[in-house]
Design a protein around this motif. Sequence first.
Motif, PDB file in Angstrom:
ATOM      1  N   ARG A 113      77.302  -6.360   2.252  1.00 36.14           N
ATOM      2  CA  ARG A 113      77.754  -4.996   2.283  1.00 36.14           C
ATOM      3  C   ARG A 113      77.279  -3.788   2.597  1.00 36.14           C
ATOM      4  NH1 ARG A 113      78.719  -5.730  -3.375  1.00 36.14           N
ATOM      5  NH2 ARG A 113      78.874  -3.140  -3.471  1.00 36.14           N
ATOM      6  N   VAL A 114      75.777  -3.955   2.321  1.00 42.88           N
ATOM      7  CA  VAL A 114      75.010  -2.828   2.582  1.00 42.88           C
ATOM      8  C   VAL A 114      74.246  -3.180   4.157  1.00 42.88           C
ATOM      9  CG1 VAL A 114      72.879  -1.576   2.479  1.00 42.88           C
ATOM     10  CG2 VAL A 114      74.177  -2.212   0.519  1.00 42.88           C
ATOM     11  N   PRO A 115      74.771  -2.316   5.179  1.00 46.71           N
ATOM     12  CA  PRO A 115      74.433  -2.539   6.566  1.00 46.71           C
ATOM     13  C   PRO A 115      72.862  -2.930   6.939  1.00 46.71           C
ATOM     14  CG  PRO A 115      76.097  -0.862   6.569  1.00 46.71           C
ATOM     15  CD  PRO A 115      75.669  -1.101   5.153  1.00 46.71           C
ATOM     16  N   ILE A 116      72.010  -2.111   6.348  1.00 44.60           N
ATOM     17  CA  ILE A 116      70.603  -2.091   6.773  1.00 44.60           C
ATOM     18  C   ILE A 116      70.009  -3.586   6.010  1.00 44.60           C
ATOM     19  CG2 ILE A 116      70.101   0.340   6.926  1.00 44.60           C
ATOM     20  CD1 ILE A 116      68.287   0.068   4.877  1.00 44.60           C
ATOM     21  N   ALA A 117      70.918  -4.244   5.220  1.00 46.44           N
ATOM     22  CA  ALA A 117      70.390  -5.294   4.290  1.00 46.44           C
ATOM     23  C   ALA A 117      70.026  -6.440   5.381  1.00 46.44           C
ATOM     24  CB  ALA A 117      71.268  -5.729   3.323  1.00 46.44           C
ATOM     25  N   ASN A 127      74.656  -9.472  11.800  1.00 48.81           N
ATOM     26  CA  ASN A 127      74.333  -8.950  13.103  1.00 48.81           C
ATOM     27  C   ASN A 127      74.236  -7.376  12.910  1.00 48.81           C
ATOM     28  OD1 ASN A 127      77.135  -7.998  12.586  1.00 48.81           O
ATOM     29  ND2 ASN A 127      77.946  -8.898  14.244  1.00 48.81           N
ATOM     30  N   ALA A 128      74.016  -6.656  14.073  1.00 50.61           N
ATOM     31  CA  ALA A 128      73.719  -5.244  14.026  1.00 50.61           C
ATOM     32  C   ALA A 128      75.142  -4.592  14.257  1.00 50.61           C
ATOM     33  CB  ALA A 128      73.106  -4.907  15.496  1.00 50.61           C
ATOM     34  N   MET A 129      76.284  -5.260  13.852  1.00 56.37           N
ATOM     35  CA  MET A 129      77.452  -4.534  13.756  1.00 56.37           C
ATOM     36  C   MET A 129      78.098  -3.983  15.207  1.00 56.37           C
ATOM     37  SD  MET A 129      77.059  -3.060   9.979  1.00 56.37           S
ATOM     38  CE  MET A 129      75.884  -2.244  10.469  1.00 56.37           C
ATOM     39  N   ARG A 189      73.562   3.104   6.243  1.00 52.38           N
ATOM     40  CA  ARG A 189      74.730   2.702   7.032  1.00 52.38           C
ATOM     41  C   ARG A 189      74.278   2.167   8.546  1.00 52.38           C
ATOM     42  NH1 ARG A 189      79.769   6.496   6.964  1.00 52.38           N
ATOM     43  NH2 ARG A 189      80.609   4.923   8.026  1.00 52.38           N
ATOM     44  N   SER A 190      72.894   2.222   8.607  1.00 56.36           N
ATOM     45  CA  SER A 190      72.278   2.155  10.043  1.00 56.36           C
ATOM     46  C   SER A 190      72.555   0.504  10.516  1.00 56.36           C
ATOM     47  CB  SER A 190      70.979   2.957   9.881  1.00 56.36           C
ATOM     48  OG  SER A 190      70.262   2.517  11.313  1.00 56.36           O
ATOM     49  N   THR A 191      72.565   0.682  11.856  1.00 56.03           N
ATOM     50  CA  THR A 191      72.487  -0.663  12.393  1.00 56.03           C
ATOM     51  C   THR A 191      70.829  -0.950  12.738  1.00 56.03           C
ATOM     52  OG1 THR A 191      72.743   0.134  14.701  1.00 56.03           O
ATOM     53  CG2 THR A 191      74.859  -0.317  13.311  1.00 56.03           C
ATOM     54  N   VAL A 212      65.611   2.102  15.544  1.00 53.59           N
ATOM     55  CA  VAL A 212      64.697   3.411  14.901  1.00 53.59           C
ATOM     56  C   VAL A 212      63.774   2.683  13.952  1.00 53.59           C
ATOM     57  CG1 VAL A 212      66.677   5.196  15.264  1.00 53.59           C
ATOM     58  CG2 VAL A 212      66.757   3.447  13.625  1.00 53.59           C
ATOM     59  N   ALA A 213      63.182   1.855  14.435  1.00 51.75           N
ATOM     60  CA  ALA A 213      62.193   0.946  13.507  1.00 51.75           C
ATOM     61  C   ALA A 213      61.384  -0.006  14.501  1.00 51.75           C
ATOM     62  CB  ALA A 213      62.594   0.331  12.388  1.00 51.75           C
TER      63      ALA A 213
END
Length: 554
Positions: A43-47, A91-93, A339-341, A366-367
């Motif tokens: 559920r958590v996007p950056i997971a 995936n990165a959504m 929420r970040s992809t 961004v990483a």
Amino acid sequence: MYDYVIIGGGSAGSVLAARLSEDPSVTVCLLEAGGRGDGIFARVPIAAAAVIPGYVRSANWLFSTVPQAGLNGRRGYQPRGRGLGGSSLINAMLYVRGHARDYDEWAALGCEGWSWNEVLPWFRKAEDNIRGVDDLHGRGGPLQVCDQNWTRPINQAFLKACEQNGHRQNDDFNGPRQEGAGVYQTTQFWNGPKRGERCSAAAAYLHDVMTRRNLTVITEAHVSRIIVERGRAVGVAYRFGKEERVVRAGREVLLSAGALQSPQILMLSGIGPADHLTSLGISVVADSPEVGGNLQDHLDYTMIFRSPDTDMFGMGLMATRDLIRAANEWRTERMGHLRSTFAESGAFLKTDPALDRPDIQLHFVVAMVDDHVRKMHWGHGYSCHVCVLRPHSRGTVRLASADPSAAPLIDPAFLSDPRDLATLRKGARMMAGIMAAPAFDKYRGSELYPVGQSDAELDAAIRARADTIYHPVGTCRMGSDDAAVVDSALKVNGIEGLRVVDASVMPRLLGGNTNASVIMMAEKIAAAIRVERLSARGQPSSRAEASKSGLHFA
């Protein structure tokens, strides 16, 4: 006994199960090898940054390729989602459809009903786009598509750097034109009680309807083979714990295990290249030489930079503090940087202005993403990825053994066609020019893997570090020729009552991320199955109306 048995609860399987079970007169059984796909890491996007590299193993198949001659003999990494939602869990959504001409090429290759004008209605039907309805976008569908209003400021530097290199901005990669640089739309909930969460295919289509009386969903069910009797698929054998079970299909078996595992299951069932099957002691049900062939994937090369700016994801005390703050913001308001992809912006560019469409794609992250986040670096930074959108290299998926629990032998044959290296080299040069633009001056630190100016040095760097960006397709090719694995209705040639519905049927790789297209394909085929069923019953099915939406009958 069920009317329909679906193998695989990924992006296609979730759509099929939800749409087919809308008719209360039919029964549907969905078999999924993983779990429900509704935990916190789903559920958590950056997971996804923990699931993709395998730090959280339960939702990832963690496949590897065979040694790749084009990559210095390295084994590539092939993470694939495991659980309801499949790879849309990890995936990165990014919501990208590819280029309209990609689908027209499918139709030209003999895939009747799959031209751009014929698939567009199913893209629109699937989506609930925050931007509303127009000729290209839909509203009210299960798949929520939203704009990123939480992106890091460095994305504006990326867009400016692209402009400084002569590339215009594009605020909609799914709009009238694909070319340009912009911020990606994502498959995230923007409305309702799940706001801020990943909108996987299962979360969009399946989770809320699993209580239907005519729908049975069995998780932790590892499929062993499809049962074929007298040329017809009549059931599926699967393992549940230590127990072997069988479920029967009265109408159809729908195989949606993905580009790597759908051909694996077909071959385990005796459907595939006869010489390969007999070498493993598998009885040949149907000699289909192209099963497991035609494998295509997007090969990706990355530039990675440290940065003095700390407004990015990173490792360290400050990064940990920011992560805790963001976690609290997401928990209480479903907003903020969780929420970040990670891949928040990007570009579709041409390595040659004379091309009719972009041939490379950039993902700006961004990483510091190194080796699928399997190599970690202290501090903060950013990275940019470039991939060849329509590779010429073709690989295979084969069985390692007749044991269903054994991972398949995956050989993308990266860079086996020299044209791919030439295009990736050009794309890497374009990416390097963007990364060197003045817009990045305030952010730029040292580069992790600097490369010299010669082609030989860049080629060596590509061979040393390039790998997939997770878009395998093509291993159960669709077409109208005798060698095709499935026809345009995705029915397996030579076997009745069996279809393959997932990325494996794509005859050619699309110019973009593949998840949105897989969902579209499942929407289209679910509707076709319904129309075929009504027609068989003698009920009015409005074939003319169906034809307008690109539905065709085998």
